[in-house]
Design an enzyme around this catalytic site. Structure first.
Site, PDB file in Angstrom:
ATOM      1  N   ARG A 156     -21.504 -13.342  11.714  1.00 47.66           N
ATOM      2  CA  ARG A 156     -22.765 -13.622  11.034  1.00 47.66           C
ATOM      3  C   ARG A 156     -23.014 -15.127  11.024  1.00 47.66           C
ATOM      4  O   ARG A 156     -22.076 -15.923  10.988  1.00 47.66           O
ATOM      5  CB  ARG A 156     -22.736 -13.080   9.605  1.00 47.66           C
ATOM      6  CG  ARG A 156     -22.472 -11.581   9.514  1.00 47.66           C
ATOM      7  CD  ARG A 156     -22.378 -11.137   8.057  1.00 47.66           C
ATOM      8  NE  ARG A 156     -22.141  -9.705   7.942  1.00 47.66           N
ATOM      9  CZ  ARG A 156     -20.944  -9.134   7.813  1.00 47.66           C
ATOM     10  NH1 ARG A 156     -19.847  -9.901   7.781  1.00 47.66           N
ATOM     11  NH2 ARG A 156     -20.823  -7.818   7.716  1.00 47.66           N
ATOM     12  N   LYS A 183     -19.422 -11.016   3.451  1.00 45.67           N
ATOM     13  CA  LYS A 183     -20.139  -9.835   2.985  1.00 45.67           C
ATOM     14  C   LYS A 183     -19.163  -8.705   2.680  1.00 45.67           C
ATOM     15  O   LYS A 183     -18.205  -8.492   3.414  1.00 45.67           O
ATOM     16  CB  LYS A 183     -21.148  -9.386   4.054  1.00 45.67           C
ATOM     17  CG  LYS A 183     -22.163  -8.370   3.544  1.00 45.67           C
ATOM     18  CD  LYS A 183     -23.239  -8.131   4.579  1.00 45.67           C
ATOM     19  CE  LYS A 183     -24.301  -7.176   4.047  1.00 45.67           C
ATOM     20  NZ  LYS A 183     -25.377  -6.944   5.022  1.00 45.67           N
ATOM     21  N   HIS A 258     -29.493 -14.132  13.769  1.00 46.47           N
ATOM     22  CA  HIS A 258     -28.734 -12.916  13.478  1.00 46.47           C
ATOM     23  C   HIS A 258     -28.733 -11.952  14.662  1.00 46.47           C
ATOM     24  O   HIS A 258     -27.849 -11.097  14.768  1.00 46.47           O
ATOM     25  CB  HIS A 258     -29.317 -12.229  12.246  1.00 46.47           C
ATOM     26  CG  HIS A 258     -28.437 -11.145  11.696  1.00 46.47           C
ATOM     27  ND1 HIS A 258     -27.285 -11.409  11.003  1.00 46.47           N
ATOM     28  CD2 HIS A 258     -28.542  -9.792  11.757  1.00 46.47           C
ATOM     29  CE1 HIS A 258     -26.713 -10.268  10.645  1.00 46.47           C
ATOM     30  NE2 HIS A 258     -27.453  -9.267  11.090  1.00 46.47           N
ATOM     31  N   ARG A 261     -25.659 -11.283  16.805  1.00 47.33           N
ATOM     32  CA  ARG A 261     -24.700 -10.283  16.316  1.00 47.33           C
ATOM     33  C   ARG A 261     -25.022  -8.911  16.898  1.00 47.33           C
ATOM     34  O   ARG A 261     -24.133  -8.190  17.357  1.00 47.33           O
ATOM     35  CB  ARG A 261     -24.746 -10.259  14.795  1.00 47.33           C
ATOM     36  CG  ARG A 261     -23.743  -9.344  14.117  1.00 47.33           C
ATOM     37  CD  ARG A 261     -23.711  -9.685  12.636  1.00 47.33           C
ATOM     38  NE  ARG A 261     -22.989  -8.705  11.845  1.00 47.33           N
ATOM     39  CZ  ARG A 261     -21.680  -8.664  11.699  1.00 47.33           C
ATOM     40  NH1 ARG A 261     -20.931  -9.540  12.344  1.00 47.33           N
ATOM     41  NH2 ARG A 261     -21.098  -7.763  10.923  1.00 47.33           N
ATOM     42  N   HIS A 292     -17.633  -4.745   9.074  1.00 42.25           N
ATOM     43  CA  HIS A 292     -18.412  -3.701   8.418  1.00 42.25           C
ATOM     44  C   HIS A 292     -17.522  -2.874   7.499  1.00 42.25           C
ATOM     45  O   HIS A 292     -16.302  -2.830   7.644  1.00 42.25           O
ATOM     46  CB  HIS A 292     -19.059  -2.775   9.454  1.00 42.25           C
ATOM     47  CG  HIS A 292     -20.216  -3.409  10.156  1.00 42.25           C
ATOM     48  ND1 HIS A 292     -20.712  -2.937  11.352  1.00 42.25           N
ATOM     49  CD2 HIS A 292     -20.978  -4.477   9.841  1.00 42.25           C
ATOM     50  CE1 HIS A 292     -21.732  -3.684  11.728  1.00 42.25           C
ATOM     51  NE2 HIS A 292     -21.915  -4.621  10.829  1.00 42.25           N
ATOM     52  N   TYR A 301     -26.527  -0.894  15.368  1.00 41.19           N
ATOM     53  CA  TYR A 301     -26.499  -1.694  16.577  1.00 41.19           C
ATOM     54  C   TYR A 301     -26.672  -0.839  17.823  1.00 41.19           C
ATOM     55  O   TYR A 301     -26.962  -1.349  18.906  1.00 41.19           O
ATOM     56  CB  TYR A 301     -25.185  -2.473  16.662  1.00 41.19           C
ATOM     57  CG  TYR A 301     -25.045  -3.480  15.551  1.00 41.19           C
ATOM     58  CD1 TYR A 301     -25.999  -4.470  15.375  1.00 41.19           C
ATOM     59  CD2 TYR A 301     -23.980  -3.423  14.665  1.00 41.19           C
ATOM     60  CE1 TYR A 301     -25.887  -5.385  14.355  1.00 41.19           C
ATOM     61  CE2 TYR A 301     -23.857  -4.347  13.638  1.00 41.19           C
ATOM     62  CZ  TYR A 301     -24.818  -5.325  13.495  1.00 41.19           C
ATOM     63  OH  TYR A 301     -24.714  -6.234  12.476  1.00 41.19           O
TER      64      TYR A 301
END
Length: 327
Positions: A156, A183, A258, A261, A292, A301
């Site tokens: 990120r 995150k 972003h 990514r 994640h 994605y």
């Protein structure tokens, strides 16, 4: 439940939101105002609850009455903002008080989530070359290296900006970045390709020359030893997009930092597909690499490439897919 006890729940809830927001590279003026606005909303709900004698447990109907109080047709998003704020707060309260009622969402999503822009290898090269042409040598090296790192690792942008010298472990076996508590509060090691290591070593040399012996913790820095700030960097990136003529097709989101990514994830999955690798077995590993919570988060994605989506779609129950958002 007393007024003082619920006030303490609210203070804890707001403190948590502020702490999480400050860790984001996007925490600027608009986000600060949004937090203040939500705090004002929730304190007004608390006051209404007090005025009605602190009825306990809080019922969903009571919360909806507050949401709709003063509703106006010429302010269509007002009620939605109030509902989202009170739902988030009461959901946290319910973790401690099971009888707490939660009003149901009455609003549908206003737009369909558009696919993220996927950069081609040529476009990534063009952006790095355009960045390297900056008349300020160290600025050119910094932005070019940052773009290359985002494209080659899929981290990120906030993770990249928060990297310190100690986090960039090029002499380790294998060479990797240490990404800590970003995150979802997760830490992880991001293994680097040998070509990426070579470029990072070159940037470290440029960095040492530009800083003239001064030390600073941020890996990506400017000549006065300050870390890079997201908004100026975003503006620079938009200028680079214009210089190389990159624009999104219809119904697609405009390119952002972003999007590297998304590009990384799609290219990795595409490579596995071409190699004949079973994507179903590799997707959980990619989820870990990207930081994640689980493979279901990586699902988004796949949406940029229909073939990949078809191959991996069997892993998931469509009814349980998240509605979207930044990952």
């Amino acid at each position: 439940m007393t007024f003082e006890a619920l006030s303490q729940h609210l203070d804890a809830f707001l403190a948590l939101k502020r702490a999480r927001a400050r860790r984001s590279p996007y925490f600027e003026g608009d986000q600060r105002r949004r937090l203040r606005y939500e705090e004002a909303l929730l304190r007004s709900f608390l006051e209404r609850w007090r005025q009605h004698g602190c009825p306990w447990p809080i019922r969903a109907e009571f919360a909806m009455d507050w949401v709709m109080d003063g509703s106006m047709l010429n302010r269509p998003y007002r009620d939605e903002h109030r509902l989202l704020a009170i739902r988030a707060f009461l959901l946290q309260v319910r973790t401690f008080e099971e009888q707490t009622g939660i009003p149901q969402s009455q609003f549908r999503r206003r737009y369909k989530r558009r696919a993220s822009y996927i950069f081609s290898d040529r476009e990534i090269q063009q952006l790095m070359e355009a960045a390297a042409r900056n008349r300020l040598r160290f600025r050119a090296a910094t932005v070019s290296t940052l773009i290359g790192l985002l494209a080659s690792t899929g981290i990120r942008i906030g993770e990249a900006l928060r990297l310190t010298i100690a986090d960039v472990r090029l002499d380790a076996k294998p060479s990797h970045l240490y990404i800590h508590e970003t995150k979802f509060g997760k830490s992880r090691n991001v293994v680097l390709h040998t070509s990426t290591v070579e470029h990072l070593r070159h940037y470290i040399d440029e960095r040492a020359t530009a800083l003239r012996g001064r030390s600073t913790e941020p890996f990506f820095t400017n000549t006065i030893c300050r870390p890079l700030i997201y908004n100026p960097l975003r503006y620079t990136f938009r200028q680079l997009l214009k210089q190389v003529g990159i624009a999104p097709p219809a119904n697609q989101r405009r390119p952002t930092l972003h999007c590297f990514r998304h590009t990384f994830a799609v290219k990795r999955l595409t490579l596995w597909q071409h190699e004949g690798t079973d994507i179903r077995t590799q997707l959980p590993w990619l989820s870990v690499y990207l930081g994640h919570q689980g493979p279901e988060s990586t699902y988004w994605y796949l949406s940029a490439t229909p073939d990949l989506l078809r191959d991996a779609g069997a892993l998931f129950d469509p009814e349980q897919m998240p509605e979207g958002g930044r990952r």
